[in-house]
Design a protein around this motif. Structure first.
Motif, PDB file in Angstrom:
ATOM      1  N   ASP A   1       0.797  -1.126  -0.149  1.00  0.00           N
ATOM      2  CA  ASP A   1      -0.089  -0.040  -0.127  1.00  0.00           C
ATOM      3  C   ASP A   1       0.900   1.327  -0.007  1.00  0.00           C
ATOM      4  N   CYS A   2       0.428   2.274  -0.666  1.00  0.00           N
ATOM      5  CA  CYS A   2       1.239   3.594  -0.907  1.00  0.00           C
ATOM      6  C   CYS A   2       1.043   4.209   0.599  1.00  0.00           C
ATOM      7  N   PRO A   3       2.120   4.695   1.075  1.00  0.00           N
ATOM      8  CA  PRO A   3       1.843   5.571   2.540  1.00  0.00           C
ATOM      9  C   PRO A   3       1.152   6.767   2.312  1.00  0.00           C
ATOM     10  N   ASP A   4       0.757   7.242   3.362  1.00  0.00           N
ATOM     11  CA  ASP A   4      -0.232   8.431   3.438  1.00  0.00           C
ATOM     12  C   ASP A   4       0.444   9.770   2.879  1.00  0.00           C
ATOM     13  N   GLY A   5       0.059  10.472   1.912  1.00  0.00           N
ATOM     14  CA  GLY A   5       0.487  11.437   1.084  1.00  0.00           C
ATOM     15  C   GLY A   5       1.032  11.013  -0.171  1.00  0.00           C
ATOM     16  N   GLU A   6       0.931   9.683  -0.510  1.00  0.00           N
ATOM     17  CA  GLU A   6       1.372   9.359  -1.768  1.00  0.00           C
ATOM     18  C   GLU A   6       0.262   8.327  -2.321  1.00  0.00           C
ATOM     19  N   TYR A   7       0.486   8.445  -3.692  1.00  0.00           N
ATOM     20  CA  TYR A   7      -0.572   7.641  -4.456  1.00  0.00           C
ATOM     21  C   TYR A   7      -0.161   6.935  -5.865  1.00  0.00           C
ATOM     22  N   SER A   8      -0.897   6.096  -6.302  1.00  0.00           N
ATOM     23  CA  SER A   8      -0.755   5.471  -7.472  1.00  0.00           C
ATOM     24  C   SER A   8      -1.997   5.284  -8.204  1.00  0.00           C
ATOM     25  N   ASP A   9      -2.219   5.851  -9.294  1.00  0.00           N
ATOM     26  CA  ASP A   9      -3.304   5.840 -10.013  1.00  0.00           C
ATOM     27  C   ASP A   9      -3.244   4.940 -11.254  1.00  0.00           C
ATOM     28  N   GLU A  10      -2.320   3.926 -11.415  1.00  0.00           N
ATOM     29  CA  GLU A  10      -2.183   3.097 -12.624  1.00  0.00           C
ATOM     30  C   GLU A  10      -1.962   1.504 -11.763  1.00  0.00           C
ATOM     31  N   THR A  11      -2.083   0.631 -12.792  1.00  0.00           N
ATOM     32  CA  THR A  11      -1.674  -0.776 -12.174  1.00  0.00           C
ATOM     33  C   THR A  11      -0.129  -1.129 -12.270  1.00  0.00           C
ATOM     34  N   ASP A  12       0.026  -2.073 -11.393  1.00  0.00           N
ATOM     35  CA  ASP A  12       1.448  -2.378 -11.249  1.00  0.00           C
ATOM     36  C   ASP A  12       2.457  -0.989 -11.457  1.00  0.00           C
ATOM     37  N   ALA A  13       2.199  -0.078 -10.530  1.00  0.00           N
ATOM     38  CA  ALA A  13       3.029   0.972 -10.341  1.00  0.00           C
ATOM     39  C   ALA A  13       4.327   0.663  -9.602  1.00  0.00           C
ATOM     40  N   SER A  14       5.486   1.235 -10.339  1.00  0.00           N
ATOM     41  CA  SER A  14       6.613   0.721  -9.388  1.00  0.00           C
ATOM     42  C   SER A  14       6.963   1.427  -8.178  1.00  0.00           C
ATOM     43  N   ALA A  15       6.542   2.780  -8.210  1.00  0.00           N
ATOM     44  CA  ALA A  15       6.667   3.445  -6.920  1.00  0.00           C
ATOM     45  C   ALA A  15       5.473   4.502  -6.753  1.00  0.00           C
ATOM     46  N   CYS A  16       5.257   4.723  -5.782  1.00  0.00           N
ATOM     47  CA  CYS A  16       3.890   5.623  -5.438  1.00  0.00           C
ATOM     48  C   CYS A  16       4.460   7.120  -5.776  1.00  0.00           C
ATOM     49  N   ASP A  17       3.701   7.957  -6.273  1.00  0.00           N
ATOM     50  CA  ASP A  17       4.209   9.272  -6.332  1.00  0.00           C
ATOM     51  C   ASP A  17       3.638  10.218  -5.297  1.00  0.00           C
ATOM     52  N   LYS A  18       4.569  11.265  -4.961  1.00  0.00           N
ATOM     53  CA  LYS A  18       3.996  12.081  -3.726  1.00  0.00           C
ATOM     54  C   LYS A  18       3.041  13.122  -4.324  1.00  0.00           C
ATOM     55  N   CYS A  19       2.095  13.549  -3.545  1.00  0.00           N
ATOM     56  CA  CYS A  19       0.922  14.340  -4.078  1.00  0.00           C
ATOM     57  C   CYS A  19       1.853  15.636  -3.682  1.00  0.00           C
ATOM     58  N   PRO A  20       1.019  16.595  -4.528  1.00  0.00           N
ATOM     59  CA  PRO A  20       1.566  18.092  -4.599  1.00  0.00           C
ATOM     60  C   PRO A  20       1.373  18.475  -3.196  1.00  0.00           C
ATOM     61  N   GLU A  21       2.041  19.715  -2.730  1.00  0.00           N
ATOM     62  CA  GLU A  21       2.384  20.205  -1.629  1.00  0.00           C
ATOM     63  C   GLU A  21       0.656  20.603  -0.999  1.00  0.00           C
ATOM     64  N   ASP A  22      -0.047  21.055  -1.738  1.00  0.00           N
ATOM     65  CA  ASP A  22      -1.171  21.396  -1.136  1.00  0.00           C
ATOM     66  C   ASP A  22      -2.569  20.227  -1.213  1.00  0.00           C
TER      67      ASP A  22
ATOM     68  N   HIS B   1      -5.873   5.622  -1.442  1.00  0.00           N
ATOM     69  CA  HIS B   1      -4.115   6.124  -2.053  1.00  0.00           C
ATOM     70  C   HIS B   1      -4.506   6.104  -3.495  1.00  0.00           C
ATOM     71  N   THR B   2      -5.178   6.246  -4.475  1.00  0.00           N
ATOM     72  CA  THR B   2      -5.838   6.159  -5.770  1.00  0.00           C
ATOM     73  C   THR B   2      -5.519   7.539  -6.391  1.00  0.00           C
ATOM     74  N   SER B   3      -5.633   8.811  -5.771  1.00  0.00           N
ATOM     75  CA  SER B   3      -5.564  10.059  -6.293  1.00  0.00           C
ATOM     76  C   SER B   3      -5.404  10.846  -5.188  1.00  0.00           C
ATOM     77  N   CYS B   4      -5.050  12.193  -5.690  1.00  0.00           N
ATOM     78  CA  CYS B   4      -4.661  13.138  -4.451  1.00  0.00           C
ATOM     79  C   CYS B   4      -5.976  14.190  -4.299  1.00  0.00           C
ATOM     80  N   ILE B   5      -6.296  14.571  -3.261  1.00  0.00           N
ATOM     81  CA  ILE B   5      -7.482  15.291  -3.147  1.00  0.00           C
ATOM     82  C   ILE B   5      -6.893  16.700  -2.270  1.00  0.00           C
ATOM     83  N   PRO B   6      -7.694  17.897  -2.373  1.00  0.00           N
ATOM     84  CA  PRO B   6      -7.050  19.045  -1.552  1.00  0.00           C
ATOM     85  C   PRO B   6      -6.816  18.795  -0.125  1.00  0.00           C
TER      86      PRO B   6
END
Length: 993
Positions: free
Chosen positions: A565-586, A593-598
């Motif tokens: 599972d992606c840690p809090d503050g990170e997300y992956s919106d695709e299948t078989d993601a090699s790494a979770c992407d960090k959400c923007p600052e805001d 953890h599939t998308s970022c919300i404000p």
């Protein structure tokens, strides 16, 4: 030496010719001879050479119908060129075509025939040799088929710079011009094919595959290139095996075991049909199904493999095929084949294999034949039956009545490459034929003589070849001798009509397109296993869903992973993601953890319950302060209002209004302007408030402690000076605020550090030191005010509110001392809330302690709001002061009398005498006058801090001795003076005008 060389070469040539009798070659005389190498058979019979006798040439077995068709394509092209009036007019092309039997040894035997003839011609031995049937040199060779065979042939032909144009050898090793100087080809090299295979695997999202390659110069380089491409795409290879048509049964069994035990469902195969056939037969025997076969062009359309009985095992094959070409008139030419052809020695065997009969003129396939040959190389077919005895052939059989790969005219791929290879050589000869002196490719622009042309001259022109083929396409070899071409992608289907295997084109691969746009696949046309539309799964691990990433499993390939599972503050919106992407600052990740919300924005808002409550209290404070101000304004001429210095009271109430109002700047979303305004507004308002209280308290204290109020005191205590002191105290705070705003102005700040999911919008104060100075200066003034109020606590309570000011200052200190740790320990919106609470608490404390008692008297006890009450309170204070003085003087006189030891009689111990007609310069208030009249001749007890003193207010004439009278008069005079001083202070303080 020359004779020796001649004999040696003749010996080689004679031996070579004997090995290839009339039935092992296709030959036709001409002015220029082209050589040809084709796999008319799939292999040779195994034979143990014990060398007890002269070794004999091995026998070729398993007839290859498509190989014969390719040979026919070369003959058709040569016949077409010979009949052309524009291409090589007055010149006749001949040919010498040999069977390679799909082996290196047979191919080299044929190549030696070409080389030996060329060497004889180069030695010019016609005068020594009786060559009645002289055959010209072979100036170019078309062939061979397999890359391994072409490699061996190219090494030999390259020694003599004899051009070799292959129609089916695609190994990328052959592009090395340092090693293969005279090699060219009309088929793309495998580099693009290996890349295309990796692209297909990536397209279907597979990452777990096995590889099988032929153990030759075709399979090994091809699969090596595929590994490189797979590694770039994170495709893992579970197993990698090498095969050969000559592998023993044990080796085949081992490979099949690996395939059966592997979890990889996709198998990439770089091999020819004959090399792959033994493996496929064993897989069919074991009935290993469910595999997806990704085929190279060498076997993707092979009828040796694409057989109905194999379909249940390899029905999910996706392969590459060369672009098909068109050869007008070729089909009719194929139908004209006849066993009595004089130029084609392979026609007789073809006829016997096609019609399963034998020709009675001594063919090797006699009635005693016990085997029928079948096979196919690189998509080629073989015979279709066996018979212990064959009937004789009549020679009149109908070729179209039998279905063989020979007449499979659906897709001409290799056949067209043969056709193109012949035309390439013909156009090179045409360039020599039409060469103009001075414009040639040789020294000084010279041209070659077409009648005495040599192989190396043809090679030179082939390297600079550029012509348009019959399909309107430009043909020119690149610097590596290659032609760049495209691939068709085919899928094996089972024909519903006759149950045969058909090759359905499902896409294409364009090597000219830019990366990422080369592959096109129509998935709707693909049938997996012959019937399914669902794409098979071939991954080491199941796909990681969005919201997770691939986690490495120690000791396993990178394609084998666990989903984390992606840690809090990170997300992956695709299948078989090699790494979770960090959400923007805001932004912050959602629950899955599939998308970022404000992020949630928090500040002390007007609409939240806490903000509403603080706002209501602030408004209540403003209302109460305004009410008090209204009361004081309406009753401004009453003694209570006048006695409290109404002008300073008005300013004090205004400052309290500012204090309550300043708390509202701390509520709502902080903006830059509110951040820069709220602390100065709060600081200046409170300093103005404390300054007013300080001046009032100090003025009263100075008046009551002064001896005799003079005009100088009245001037010093005037309103102008009081306002000046208030202004000076406030001005210091203003200077602090201006310096603060200039050097480090506060600003709005979005704090992301306190909590991950929340953005706290707060005010960054800019300088905590400046804030400390602002609050510290306010507390300093409050401390001074508290000091003066404490000293003034025993002054007339109805006149001066010192006691209440003391309480208000205590409340003020308690609030702000508590504020400091609370401010330091809170965060976010509660920082503003703590300061608002502190401001409101301090403001309510000042308002209540200083003004509520007066408002109560004004509104509910008007009888106490009179001049008599005020003077009475002041007179009572004056009598208290006089009593203190009397007690002090009497104690001193007693001590003095005792020290003298005199017998002067009785002295009044606690009496104060005065003449009845003594005129009071400061008339007492009415209440005090009534008290004096009621208490005349009585004793008045005055209580104060250290005890009770009884004053005699009877004014009796003492009947004492002269000394006693004099002492009494002296004491009365001093005491009256003290009493008069107190009354004078009272008069000075009362603004009764």
């Amino acid at each position: 030496m020359t004779s020796y060389s001649c004999c040696l070469i003749l010996l080689l040539f004679t031996w070579n010719t004997s090995a290839y009798g009339p039935n092992q070659r296709a030959q036709k005389k001409g002015d220029i001879i082209l050589g040809g190498l084709f796999p008319i058979h799939f292999g040779v019979a195994a034979k143990d050479q014990d060398l007890k006798s002269r070794p004999e040439s091995v026998e070729c077995i398993r007839y290859n119908f498509r190989g014969f068709r390719w040979l026919q394509a070369m003959i058709f092209a040569i016949e077409e060129i010979n009949s052309s009036p524009t291409l090589l007019p007055n010149m006749t092309l001949g040919y010498r075509i040999f069977d390679t039997c799909n082996t290196v040894s047979k191919a080299l035997e044929a190549t030696l025939s070409f080389v030996a003839q060329n060497k004889i011609d180069s030695l010019n031995l016609d005068e020594f040799c009786n060559c009645s049937e002289h055959i010209p040199s072979t100036i170019a060779v078309v062939g061979a088929t397999g890359s391994g065979i072409s490699t061996a042939v190219a090494n030999l032909l390259g020694l003599f710079y004899i051009p070799q144009v292959s129609y089916a050898s695609s190994s990328r090793l052959l592009s090395n011009k340092n090693q293969f100087k005279s090699f060219l080809r009309t088929i793309p090299n495998d580099e693009h094919q290996a890349t295309a295979m990796a692209d297909i695997i990536e397209y279907f999202r597979w990452n777990w595959v096995g590889t099988i390659a032929a153990d030759d110069d075709y399979g090994r380089p091809g699969i090596e290139k595929f590994r490189e491409e797979a590694e770039e795409r994170d495709i893992c290879i579970d197993f990698s095996e090498l095969i050969s048509q000559y592998s023993d049964e044990e080796e085949i069994q081992q490979v099949v075991e690996v395939i059966q035990n592997s979890t990889a469902r996709v198998i990439v195969v770089f091999s020819s049909g004959p090399d792959l056939e033994p493996l496929i037969r064993e897989i069919v025997r074991r009935n290993i199904t469910g595999k997806i076969w990704l085929a190279s062009e060498a076997w993707a359309s092979s009828s040796l493999i694409a057989m109905p009985e194999f379909f249940r095992v390899i029905g999910s094959t996706i392969g590459f095929a060369l672009k098909a070409g068109q050869i007008p008139g070729f089909r009719e030419f194929l139908k004209k084949v006849h066993p009595k052809s004089t130029n084609n020695g392979f026609a007789k065997e073809f006829w016997e294999e096609t019609f399963n009969c034998y020709l009675p003129d001594g063919s090797k396939n006699s009635p005693a034949s016990t085997s029928f040959h079948k096979g196919h190389e690189e998509g080629l077919g073989a015979g279709n039956g066996t018979s212990a005895f064959r009937p004789p052939c009549t020679g009149d059989e109908n070729i179209t009545s039998v279905e063989t790969p020979y007449l499979d005219y659906t897709h001409l791929r290799i056949s067209y490459n043969v056709y193109l290879a012949v035309y390439s050589i013909a156009h090179a000869l045409q360039d020599i034929y039409t060469c103009a002196p001075g414009k040639g490719l040789f020294t000084n622009g010279s041209c070659a003589d077409i009648k005495k042309v040599e192989a190396w001259q043809v090679l030179k022109h082939l390297r600079h070849l550029n012509f348009t083929n019959n399909m309107g396409e430009q043909v020119d070899f690149d610097e590596f001798g290659d032609l760049v071409g495209n691939y068709s992608i085919i899928n094996w289907h089972l024909s519903p009509e006759d149950g045969s295997v058909v090759f359905e084109e499902v896409g294409h691969y364009n090597v000219y397109a830019k990366k990422g746009e080369r592959l096109f696949i129509n998935e709707n046309k693909i049938l997996w296993g012959g019937f399914s539309k669902e794409v098979p799964f071939s991954n080491c691990s199941r796909d990681c869903l969005p919201g997770t990433r691939k986690g490495i499993i120690e000791g396993e390939p990178t394609c084998c992973f666990e989903c984390v599972d992606c840690p809090d503050g990170e997300y992956s919106d695709e299948t078989d993601a090699s790494a979770c992407d960090k959400c923007p600052e805001d932004y912050w990740s959602n629950e899955n953890h599939t998308s970022c919300i404000p992020k949630q924005i928090e500040f002390l808002a007007w609409t939240e319950p806490f903000g509403i409550a603080l706002t209501l209290f602030a408004v209540l404070g403003i209302f109460l302060t305004s009410f008090v101000l209204g009361v004081f304004t309406k009753f401004r001429n009453t003694p209570i209002v006048k006695a409290t210095n109404r002008e300073l009271s008005y300013l004090l109430l205004f400052s309290l209004l500012c204090c309550f109002s300043s708390s509202l700047f701390f509520i709502g979303e902080p903006q830059n302007w509110t951040c820069r305004l709220r602390q100065p507004a709060f600081g200046i308002s409170f300093v103005l408030c404390i300054s007013c209280i300080l001046v009032k308290t100090n003025r009263v204290l100075l008046v009551f402690e002064a001896k005799i109020p003079t005009s100088l005191h009245r001037k010093w205590w005037g309103l102008n000076l009081q306002f000046l002191l208030v202004f000076l105290c406030t001005f210091v705070q203003i200077v602090i605020c201006v310096i603060w705003l200039y050097t480090a102005p506060p600003s709005s700040y979005r704090n992301h550090e306190l909590e991950d999911e929340i953005i706290f919008i707060t005010c960054h104060e800019g300088s905590l030191m400046a804030l400390g100075f602002l609050i510290g200066y306010t507390c300093l003034l409050a401390a001074i005010c508290f000091f003066f109020a404490f000293k003034s606590r025993k002054l007339p309570e109805n006149f001066n509110e010192a006691k209440f000011i003391t309480f208000s200052m205590l409340i003020f200190f308690i609030v702000w001392i508590s504020f400091i740790p609370a401010y330091a320990s809170t965060y976010g919106k509660f920082v503003s809330a703590v300061e608002v609470i502190a401001i409101l608490a301090a403001s309510f404390g000042l308002l209540a302690c200083i003004f509520f008692n007066k408002v109560y008297i004004i509104l509910f006890k008007p009888s106490r709001n009179t001049i008599e009450e005020v003077r009475c309170s002041t007179a009572a204070h004056a009598f208290k002061v006089a009593a203190r003085a009397t007690l002090r003087r009497s104690n001193v006189s007693r001590k003095r009398s005792n020290s003298l030891g005199g017998s002067t009689g009785s002295t009044p111990s606690s009496s104060i005498s005065s003449k009845s007609n003594h005129e009071d310069p400061f008339p007492l208030p009415a209440c005090a006058e009534r008290q004096r009249q009621q208490q005349r001749g009585c004793k008045q007890k005055v209580s104060f801090g250290s005890g009770t003193v009884t004053l005699s207010l009877s004014f009796e004439e003492p009947q004492k001795n002269a000394m006693a009278n004099r002492n009494a008069r002296r004491r009365n005079s001093l005491e009256a003076q003290n009493s008069d001083d107190s009354l004078m202070r009272h008069r000075a303080l009362l603004p009764l005008q």
